[in-house]
Design a protein around this motif. Structure first.
Motif, mmCIF file in Angstrom:
data_model
loop_
_atom_site.group_PDB
_atom_site.id
_atom_site.type_symbol
_atom_site.label_atom_id
_atom_site.label_comp_id
_atom_site.label_asym_id
_atom_site.label_seq_id
_atom_site.Cartn_x
_atom_site.Cartn_y
_atom_site.Cartn_z
ATOM 1 N N ILE A 34 37.274 44.348 42.666
ATOM 2 C CA ILE A 34 38.375 43.994 41.775
ATOM 3 C C ILE A 34 38.589 42.491 41.875
ATOM 4 O O ILE A 34 38.624 41.926 42.973
ATOM 5 C CB ILE A 34 39.654 44.762 42.156
ATOM 6 N N VAL A 35 38.723 41.841 40.724
ATOM 7 C CA VAL A 35 38.974 40.405 40.711
ATOM 8 C C VAL A 35 40.396 40.179 41.218
ATOM 9 O O VAL A 35 41.361 40.660 40.619
ATOM 10 C CB VAL A 35 38.795 39.807 39.295
ATOM 11 N N ALA A 36 40.513 39.480 42.343
ATOM 12 C CA ALA A 36 41.813 39.240 42.959
ATOM 13 C C ALA A 36 42.435 37.931 42.474
ATOM 14 O O ALA A 36 43.658 37.820 42.370
ATOM 15 C CB ALA A 36 41.684 39.217 44.474
ATOM 16 N N ASP A 37 41.593 36.940 42.162
ATOM 17 C CA ASP A 37 42.100 35.635 41.744
ATOM 18 C C ASP A 37 40.953 34.842 41.136
ATOM 19 O O ASP A 37 39.787 35.147 41.374
ATOM 20 C CB ASP A 37 42.671 34.880 42.945
ATOM 21 N N VAL A 38 41.305 33.821 40.357
ATOM 22 C CA VAL A 38 40.315 32.895 39.817
ATOM 23 C C VAL A 38 40.827 31.496 40.126
ATOM 24 O O VAL A 38 41.934 31.141 39.737
ATOM 25 C CB VAL A 38 40.124 33.078 38.296
ATOM 26 N N HIS A 39 40.026 30.720 40.836
ATOM 27 C CA HIS A 39 40.429 29.375 41.242
ATOM 28 C C HIS A 39 39.762 28.337 40.344
ATOM 29 O O HIS A 39 38.532 28.228 40.335
ATOM 30 C CB HIS A 39 40.038 29.111 42.689
ATOM 31 N N GLY A 40 40.581 27.623 39.604
ATOM 32 C CA GLY A 40 40.094 26.529 38.779
ATOM 33 C C GLY A 40 39.103 26.928 37.696
ATOM 34 O O GLY A 40 38.392 26.074 37.183
ATOM 35 N N VAL A 65 35.006 45.287 38.411
ATOM 36 C CA VAL A 65 33.733 44.732 37.955
ATOM 37 C C VAL A 65 32.585 45.169 38.850
ATOM 38 O O VAL A 65 32.794 45.619 39.979
ATOM 39 C CB VAL A 65 33.782 43.181 37.922
ATOM 40 N N HIS A 66 31.387 45.016 38.323
ATOM 41 C CA HIS A 66 30.177 45.139 39.137
ATOM 42 C C HIS A 66 29.616 43.731 39.267
ATOM 43 O O HIS A 66 29.376 43.050 38.266
ATOM 44 C CB HIS A 66 29.137 46.046 38.484
ATOM 45 N N ASP A 67 29.462 43.270 40.504
ATOM 46 C CA ASP A 67 28.914 41.945 40.777
ATOM 47 C C ASP A 67 27.404 42.083 40.907
ATOM 48 O O ASP A 67 26.902 42.645 41.884
ATOM 49 C CB ASP A 67 29.533 41.393 42.056
ATOM 50 N N GLY A 68 26.680 41.582 39.920
ATOM 51 C CA GLY A 68 25.230 41.686 39.911
ATOM 52 C C GLY A 68 24.565 40.940 41.050
ATOM 53 O O GLY A 68 23.499 41.332 41.517
ATOM 54 N N GLU A 92 27.956 45.134 20.867
ATOM 55 C CA GLU A 92 28.843 45.357 22.009
ATOM 56 C C GLU A 92 29.500 44.043 22.393
ATOM 57 O O GLU A 92 28.837 43.032 22.562
ATOM 58 C CB GLU A 92 28.046 45.901 23.192
ATOM 59 N N GLN A 93 30.814 44.049 22.505
ATOM 60 C CA GLN A 93 31.528 42.854 22.915
ATOM 61 C C GLN A 93 31.516 42.753 24.438
ATOM 62 O O GLN A 93 31.731 43.738 25.125
ATOM 63 C CB GLN A 93 32.983 42.909 22.460
ATOM 64 N N THR A 94 31.267 41.556 24.928
ATOM 65 C CA THR A 94 31.358 41.346 26.368
ATOM 66 C C THR A 94 32.616 40.547 26.635
ATOM 67 O O THR A 94 32.934 39.601 25.922
ATOM 68 C CB THR A 94 30.120 40.609 26.910
ATOM 69 N N ARG A 95 33.322 40.938 27.650
ATOM 70 C CA ARG A 95 34.585 40.315 28.008
ATOM 71 C C ARG A 95 34.418 39.659 29.358
ATOM 72 O O ARG A 95 33.863 40.261 30.281
ATOM 73 C CB ARG A 95 35.673 41.394 28.075
ATOM 74 N N ARG A 96 34.868 38.441 29.489
ATOM 75 C CA ARG A 96 34.786 37.743 30.752
ATOM 76 C C ARG A 96 35.753 38.385 31.748
ATOM 77 O O ARG A 96 36.895 38.674 31.415
ATOM 78 C CB ARG A 96 35.144 36.278 30.548
ATOM 79 N N ARG A 114 30.098 42.173 35.534
ATOM 80 C CA ARG A 114 30.183 43.082 34.381
ATOM 81 C C ARG A 114 31.465 43.900 34.506
ATOM 82 O O ARG A 114 31.674 44.609 35.488
ATOM 83 C CB ARG A 114 28.968 44.004 34.349
ATOM 84 N N VAL A 115 32.330 43.788 33.518
ATOM 85 C CA VAL A 115 33.609 44.507 33.539
ATOM 86 C C VAL A 115 33.347 45.999 33.349
ATOM 87 O O VAL A 115 32.732 46.423 32.378
ATOM 88 C CB VAL A 115 34.560 43.986 32.440
ATOM 89 N N ILE A 116 33.823 46.788 34.315
ATOM 90 C CA ILE A 116 33.722 48.243 34.246
ATOM 91 C C ILE A 116 34.985 48.800 33.596
ATOM 92 O O ILE A 116 34.927 49.625 32.698
ATOM 93 C CB ILE A 116 33.524 48.848 35.656
#
Length: 69
Positions: free
Chosen positions: A25-31, A15-18, A4-8, A55-57
């Motif tokens: 939903i990922v709104a932004d990524v800073h740095g 996503v599910h935040d463990g 199984e491939q995992t995708r960042r 974990r990407v749903i």
């Protein structure tokens, strides 16, 4: 899970935040170190500094394709 491939997780992905124990939903990524998340429904927002715990749903592309279908 072998093979199984995992995708960042990235912007627009559902996503599910463990760590938080919730979906968002990922709104932004800073740095490349802080993931900004928002709830799937509603105004709740939070951050994660552990992308390996996201974990990407459904990817952004999958969500858009399903919406347009």
């Amino acid at each position: 899970m072998t093979g199984e491939q995992t995708r960042r997780a990235w912007v627009g992905d559902l996503v599910h935040d463990g760590n938080a124990g919730r979906r968002g939903i990922v709104a932004d990524v800073h740095g490349g170190v802080t993931w900004m998340l928002r709830s799937e429904h509603g105004p709740v927002r939070w951050t994660s500094r552990q992308p390996e715990r996201l974990r990407v749903i459904r990817t952004r592309e999958e969500r858009l394709r399903d919406r347009d279908a």
